[in-house]
Enzyme design. Structure first.
Site, PDB file in Angstrom:
ATOM      1  CE1 TYR A  63      -3.160  -3.434   0.311  1.00 50.84           C
ATOM      2  CE2 TYR A  63      -3.164  -2.324   2.301  1.00 50.84           C
ATOM      3  CZ  TYR A  63      -3.055  -3.598   1.496  1.00 50.84           C
ATOM      4  OH  TYR A  63      -4.247  -4.754   1.642  1.00 50.84           O
ATOM      5  CG  HIS A 145      -0.235  -9.265   0.425  1.00 53.02           C
ATOM      6  ND1 HIS A 145      -0.277  -8.013   0.217  1.00 53.02           N
ATOM      7  CD2 HIS A 145      -1.998  -9.070   0.311  1.00 53.02           C
ATOM      8  CE1 HIS A 145      -1.180  -6.876   0.089  1.00 53.02           C
ATOM      9  NE2 HIS A 145      -2.275  -7.650  -0.679  1.00 53.02           N
TER      10      HIS A 145
END
Length: 320
Positions: A63, A145
């Site tokens: 992010y 992830h």
């Protein structure tokens, strides 16, 4: 490799910690997902979430190429850290580059590129770097992830590395976060993870997680964090420019969303209120994860959860 059917002793207190607060806050928008977010706006959003009772925060190196971790860490130094539950992710290392990774979709990216790495060394390096970026002394929960195309390395190296860190007390719990339900269910059946983050696969428009994943999590005592409850925005605003699964919404999907909106309106309820409350009705779902890019959006999300939704509306939405 098969996990035992009974959950570990540490799972239940961890699940209770996740349940604190109205929802979990996802920090991807605060790191400039699609559009830049000024630092003061990000700080105000985090403060509004904390003041609204939010105590679970999710972040990742992906992010904003570390920006979300930095901004979240800076904020958490201003509040009682022990009250917060914080998760980050492993599987993408950040490596110096000539310029921002424009394909990642973050406006505030640093000159770094993301390198997929689910090796044991990659997991340890990723977590060390996340701790340095955030300035935190620990993460409570660490997710593998998006290992979609990397099952063998993720289950053979990343998972054992995280399990060792959990055994050593470095992290409190471990899990997997993905935009699909099928591989998550396999992780639940074949490993001893504590939590899954399933994005967009248990929503008003897509309930495939209930076919296998959610029942498996109930059997194994695995916490379920439901993310992507608006399916990339279409359930927040089903207009002509709406997105579904990060792409322009196909006409049949948009038509279904508009039909659901009409059903909601007939009961005096907004579609976003129904969308954010729907996953919480399932007994396997521990909490929902909602992203916001401003204090105003945080306040809107808090209000959606306080909106009464008549029981009679849910079967009408199911028909759609």
């Amino acid at each position: 490799m098969t996990a035992p059917d009974s959950p570990g002793a540490s799972t239940k207190p961890f699940v209770e910690a996740l349940r604190r607060g109205p929802f979990g806050l996802g920090t991807a928008p605060l790191a400039g997902l699609y559009d830049a977010v000024p630092p003061e706006q990000a700080r105000a959003a985090l403060r509004a979430a904390w003041d609204g009772g939010v105590r679970y925060y999710d972040t990742a190196p992906h992010y904003g190429a570390g920006l979300a971790e930095r901004r979240l860490g800076e904020f958490l130094r201003t509040v009682p850290r022990a009250e917060a539950v914080v998760s980050t992710k492993v599987g993408r290392l950040l490596v110096r580059a000539d310029g921002p990774d424009e394909a990642a979709g973050f406006a505030d990216d640093a000159p770094l590129r993301r390198v997929i790495d689910f090796s044991a060394d990659g997991v340890r390096r990723s977590l060390d770097e996340s701790l340095r970026r955030s300035g935190l002394d620990r993460f409570d929960l660490v997710f593998i992830h998006d290992p979609d195309d990397h099952w063998e390395q993720a289950v053979g190296q990343a998972y054992p590395a995280l399990a060792r860190l959990r055994d050593e007390g470095v992290v409190r719990a471990i899990g997997v976060g993905m935009n699909q339900a099928e591989m998550l269910a396999r992780f639940v059946r074949e490993t001893d993870i504590d939590a899954v983050l399933v994005a967009g696969r248990y929503t008003l428009l897509d309930q495939r997680a209930d076919e296998d994943l959610l029942p498996a999590c109930l059997r194994r005592g695995v916490a379920v964090i439901a993310g992507g409850v608006f399916n990339s925005g279409i359930l927040a605003d089903p207009g002509p420019d709406a997105h579904y699964d990060y792409q322009p919404a196909p006409a049949p999907i948009l038509a279904r969303a508009l039909a659901m909106q009409a059903e909601c309106q007939s009961f005096g309820v907004t579609l976003p209120a129904a969308a954010v409350q729907f996953p919480r009705r399932h007994p396997a779902v521990t909490t929902v994860l909602v992203g916001a890019r401003s204090a105003e959006e945080v306040d809107q999300d808090l209000a959606l959860l306080d909106t009464p939704v008549p029981d009679e509306l849910w079967p009408r939405l199911a028909e759609r």
